[in-house]
Design a protein around this motif. Structure first.
Motif, PDB file in Angstrom:
ATOM      1  N   ILE A 122       9.776 -27.184   4.224  1.00 40.99           N
ATOM      2  CA  ILE A 122       9.561 -25.741   4.185  1.00 40.99           C
ATOM      3  C   ILE A 122       9.252 -25.351   2.749  1.00 40.99           C
ATOM      4  O   ILE A 122       9.957 -25.750   1.833  1.00 40.99           O
ATOM      5  CB  ILE A 122      10.813 -24.971   4.651  1.00 40.99           C
ATOM      6  N   ARG A 123       8.183 -24.562   2.593  1.00 41.16           N
ATOM      7  CA  ARG A 123       7.870 -24.070   1.255  1.00 41.16           C
ATOM      8  C   ARG A 123       7.130 -22.745   1.366  1.00 41.16           C
ATOM      9  O   ARG A 123       6.540 -22.439   2.402  1.00 41.16           O
ATOM     10  CB  ARG A 123       7.066 -25.076   0.458  1.00 41.16           C
ATOM     11  N   PRO A 124       7.170 -21.956   0.288  1.00 41.97           N
ATOM     12  CA  PRO A 124       6.443 -20.682   0.309  1.00 41.97           C
ATOM     13  C   PRO A 124       4.937 -20.891   0.456  1.00 41.97           C
ATOM     14  O   PRO A 124       4.370 -21.868  -0.039  1.00 41.97           O
ATOM     15  CB  PRO A 124       6.781 -20.068  -1.056  1.00 41.97           C
ATOM     16  N   TYR A 125       4.312 -19.952   1.140  1.00 37.97           N
ATOM     17  CA  TYR A 125       2.868 -19.931   1.343  1.00 37.97           C
ATOM     18  C   TYR A 125       2.157 -19.707   0.014  1.00 37.97           C
ATOM     19  O   TYR A 125       2.631 -18.958  -0.836  1.00 37.97           O
ATOM     20  CB  TYR A 125       2.525 -18.785   2.302  1.00 37.97           C
ATOM     21  N   SER A 126       1.012 -20.363  -0.149  1.00 34.58           N
ATOM     22  CA  SER A 126       0.143 -20.098  -1.297  1.00 34.58           C
ATOM     23  C   SER A 126      -1.290 -19.928  -0.790  1.00 34.58           C
ATOM     24  O   SER A 126      -1.615 -20.318   0.335  1.00 34.58           O
ATOM     25  CB  SER A 126       0.216 -21.234  -2.320  1.00 34.58           C
ATOM     26  N   ALA A 173       4.930 -24.859  11.910  1.00 38.21           N
ATOM     27  CA  ALA A 173       5.558 -23.554  12.121  1.00 38.21           C
ATOM     28  C   ALA A 173       5.334 -22.690  10.889  1.00 38.21           C
ATOM     29  O   ALA A 173       5.024 -23.195   9.802  1.00 38.21           O
ATOM     30  CB  ALA A 173       7.048 -23.703  12.391  1.00 38.21           C
ATOM     31  N   ILE A 174       5.501 -21.380  11.093  1.00 38.47           N
ATOM     32  CA  ILE A 174       5.430 -20.417   9.991  1.00 38.47           C
ATOM     33  C   ILE A 174       6.537 -19.394  10.187  1.00 38.47           C
ATOM     34  O   ILE A 174       7.002 -19.174  11.310  1.00 38.47           O
ATOM     35  CB  ILE A 174       4.052 -19.714   9.911  1.00 38.47           C
ATOM     36  N   ALA A 175       6.942 -18.799   9.086  1.00 38.19           N
ATOM     37  CA  ALA A 175       7.953 -17.742   9.153  1.00 38.19           C
ATOM     38  C   ALA A 175       7.652 -16.726   8.066  1.00 38.19           C
ATOM     39  O   ALA A 175       7.081 -17.069   7.025  1.00 38.19           O
ATOM     40  CB  ALA A 175       9.352 -18.331   8.959  1.00 38.19           C
ATOM     41  N   GLU A 176       8.028 -15.494   8.329  1.00 41.33           N
ATOM     42  CA  GLU A 176       7.857 -14.443   7.333  1.00 41.33           C
ATOM     43  C   GLU A 176       9.109 -13.578   7.309  1.00 41.33           C
ATOM     44  O   GLU A 176       9.593 -13.146   8.350  1.00 41.33           O
ATOM     45  CB  GLU A 176       6.631 -13.592   7.658  1.00 41.33           C
ATOM     46  N   LEU A 177       9.630 -13.363   6.104  1.00 40.18           N
ATOM     47  CA  LEU A 177      10.880 -12.639   5.921  1.00 40.18           C
ATOM     48  C   LEU A 177      10.691 -11.426   5.032  1.00 40.18           C
ATOM     49  O   LEU A 177       9.957 -11.491   4.041  1.00 40.18           O
ATOM     50  CB  LEU A 177      11.925 -13.536   5.248  1.00 40.18           C
ATOM     51  N   LEU A 178      11.368 -10.373   5.374  1.00 43.12           N
ATOM     52  CA  LEU A 178      11.513  -9.211   4.506  1.00 43.12           C
ATOM     53  C   LEU A 178      12.976  -9.224   4.098  1.00 43.12           C
ATOM     54  O   LEU A 178      13.857  -8.961   4.912  1.00 43.12           O
ATOM     55  CB  LEU A 178      11.157  -7.921   5.251  1.00 43.12           C
ATOM     56  N   LYS A 179      13.245  -9.592   2.840  1.00 45.84           N
ATOM     57  CA  LYS A 179      14.626  -9.825   2.415  1.00 45.84           C
ATOM     58  C   LYS A 179      15.500  -8.583   2.409  1.00 45.84           C
ATOM     59  O   LYS A 179      16.706  -8.679   2.580  1.00 45.84           O
ATOM     60  CB  LYS A 179      14.652 -10.478   1.035  1.00 45.84           C
ATOM     61  N   ARG A 180      14.912  -7.426   2.201  1.00 46.30           N
ATOM     62  CA  ARG A 180      15.719  -6.196   2.192  1.00 46.30           C
ATOM     63  C   ARG A 180      14.877  -5.064   2.765  1.00 46.30           C
ATOM     64  O   ARG A 180      14.010  -4.514   2.106  1.00 46.30           O
ATOM     65  CB  ARG A 180      16.172  -5.872   0.776  1.00 46.30           C
ATOM     66  N   HIS A 181      15.159  -4.714   4.007  1.00 45.71           N
ATOM     67  CA  HIS A 181      14.435  -3.645   4.689  1.00 45.71           C
ATOM     68  C   HIS A 181      14.693  -2.324   3.963  1.00 45.71           C
ATOM     69  O   HIS A 181      15.836  -2.008   3.636  1.00 45.71           O
ATOM     70  CB  HIS A 181      14.890  -3.566   6.143  1.00 45.71           C
ATOM     71  N   PRO A 182      13.654  -1.522   3.715  1.00 46.09           N
ATOM     72  CA  PRO A 182      13.839  -0.283   2.959  1.00 46.09           C
ATOM     73  C   PRO A 182      14.697   0.777   3.672  1.00 46.09           C
ATOM     74  O   PRO A 182      15.256   1.647   3.019  1.00 46.09           O
ATOM     75  CB  PRO A 182      12.415   0.225   2.745  1.00 46.09           C
ATOM     76  N   VAL A 183      14.823   0.697   4.987  1.00 45.77           N
ATOM     77  CA  VAL A 183      15.600   1.687   5.720  1.00 45.77           C
ATOM     78  C   VAL A 183      17.030   1.214   5.971  1.00 45.77           C
ATOM     79  O   VAL A 183      17.984   1.915   5.672  1.00 45.77           O
ATOM     80  CB  VAL A 183      14.914   2.056   7.061  1.00 45.77           C
ATOM     81  N   ASP A 184      17.187   0.001   6.518  1.00 47.02           N
ATOM     82  CA  ASP A 184      18.537  -0.433   6.908  1.00 47.02           C
ATOM     83  C   ASP A 184      19.153  -1.456   5.954  1.00 47.02           C
ATOM     84  O   ASP A 184      20.317  -1.813   6.111  1.00 47.02           O
ATOM     85  CB  ASP A 184      18.561  -0.954   8.346  1.00 47.02           C
ATOM     86  N   GLU A 231       0.295 -10.445   1.671  1.00 53.18           N
ATOM     87  CA  GLU A 231       0.921  -9.231   1.128  1.00 53.18           C
ATOM     88  C   GLU A 231       2.105  -9.556   0.228  1.00 53.18           C
ATOM     89  O   GLU A 231       2.806 -10.539   0.440  1.00 53.18           O
ATOM     90  CB  GLU A 231       1.431  -8.352   2.271  1.00 53.18           C
ATOM     91  N   ASP A 232       2.333  -8.700  -0.749  1.00 60.79           N
ATOM     92  CA  ASP A 232       3.540  -8.801  -1.560  1.00 60.79           C
ATOM     93  C   ASP A 232       4.699  -8.156  -0.809  1.00 60.79           C
ATOM     94  O   ASP A 232       4.499  -7.356   0.091  1.00 60.79           O
ATOM     95  CB  ASP A 232       3.344  -8.071  -2.900  1.00 60.79           C
ATOM     96  N   GLY A 233       5.899  -8.490  -1.211  1.00 60.98           N
ATOM     97  CA  GLY A 233       7.074  -7.854  -0.627  1.00 60.98           C
ATOM     98  C   GLY A 233       7.726  -8.643   0.482  1.00 60.98           C
ATOM     99  O   GLY A 233       8.786  -8.271   0.963  1.00 60.98           O
ATOM    100  N   THR A 234       7.097  -9.705   0.928  1.00 61.62           N
ATOM    101  CA  THR A 234       7.699 -10.558   1.946  1.00 61.62           C
ATOM    102  C   THR A 234       7.711 -11.993   1.432  1.00 61.62           C
ATOM    103  O   THR A 234       6.995 -12.341   0.494  1.00 61.62           O
ATOM    104  CB  THR A 234       6.912 -10.519   3.272  1.00 61.62           C
ATOM    105  N   VAL A 235       8.514 -12.808   2.073  1.00 58.88           N
ATOM    106  CA  VAL A 235       8.541 -14.240   1.789  1.00 58.88           C
ATOM    107  C   VAL A 235       7.867 -14.918   2.973  1.00 58.88           C
ATOM    108  O   VAL A 235       8.383 -14.888   4.092  1.00 58.88           O
ATOM    109  CB  VAL A 235       9.981 -14.752   1.616  1.00 58.88           C
ATOM    110  N   SER A 236       6.718 -15.492   2.732  1.00 65.12           N
ATOM    111  CA  SER A 236       5.961 -16.170   3.783  1.00 65.12           C
ATOM    112  C   SER A 236       6.142 -17.668   3.611  1.00 65.12           C
ATOM    113  O   SER A 236       5.936 -18.204   2.522  1.00 65.12           O
ATOM    114  CB  SER A 236       4.476 -15.805   3.685  1.00 65.12           C
TER     115      SER A 236
END
Length: 155
Positions: free
Chosen positions: A2-6, A60-71, A44-49
């Motif tokens: 597993i590694r970050p997308y480039s 496989a692929i995964a995309e994370l938003l480490k801190r949702h701006p609302v919750d 896009e910036d702001g996520t970990v792909s």
């Protein structure tokens, strides 16, 4: 592995996405629209792909938003395992690795959205400790069931 997308992964990511016909169908998208939307999201910036490889290819692929701006929780926005590998146990192994390495170090509450007609995915997430929280719509106006997982940290 597993590694970050480039940016160098773009062509291979596109090739992976066009083979995920079932997921595109569940999303109500053409395979091209599914590919284009997810390639754009990965850039896009702001996520970990994340790109997940085995035997030299993307499985496989995964995309994370480490801190949702609302919750404030961590959202797993996308987790797609090559559909030819469904039912092999690979999704379980990969999810456990993603959670351990990329989710647990940052948050104790995880959320994700599951399409209402994707019962197989819902059962998978529930086996992994997620519970139904509410119905919602995504920023792309797609209706989803929001599932939540709360970790209990030892004091």
């Amino acid at each position: 592995m597993i590694r970050p997308y480039s940016k160098e992964d773009r062509t291979e990511l596109e090739d992976f996405l066009v083979k995920q016909r079932t997921f595109a169908m569940l999303n109500g998208q053409s395979i091209q629209a599914f590919r284009d939307e997810n390639v754009a999201d990965f850039a896009e910036d702001g996520t970990v792909s994340l790109i997940i490889r085995a035997d030299g290819r993307i499985v496989a692929i995964a995309e994370l938003l480490k801190r949702h701006p609302v919750d404030g929780s961590l959202w797993l926005g996308l987790f797609v395992v090559d559909e030819t590998l469904h039912g092999t146990g690979l999704a379980q192994t990969l999810y456990e690795q993603v959670e351990e390495e990329y989710m647990r170090p940052y948050q104790t509450v995880f959320r994700l959205g599951v399409l209402p007609n994707n019962l197989r995915a819902r059962r998978f997430w529930e086996r992994n400790g997620y519970v139904y929280e509410k119905d919602s719509t995504t920023n792309k106006d797609v209706r989803v069931h929001v599932l939540k997982k709360q970790l209990i940290r030892p004091e």
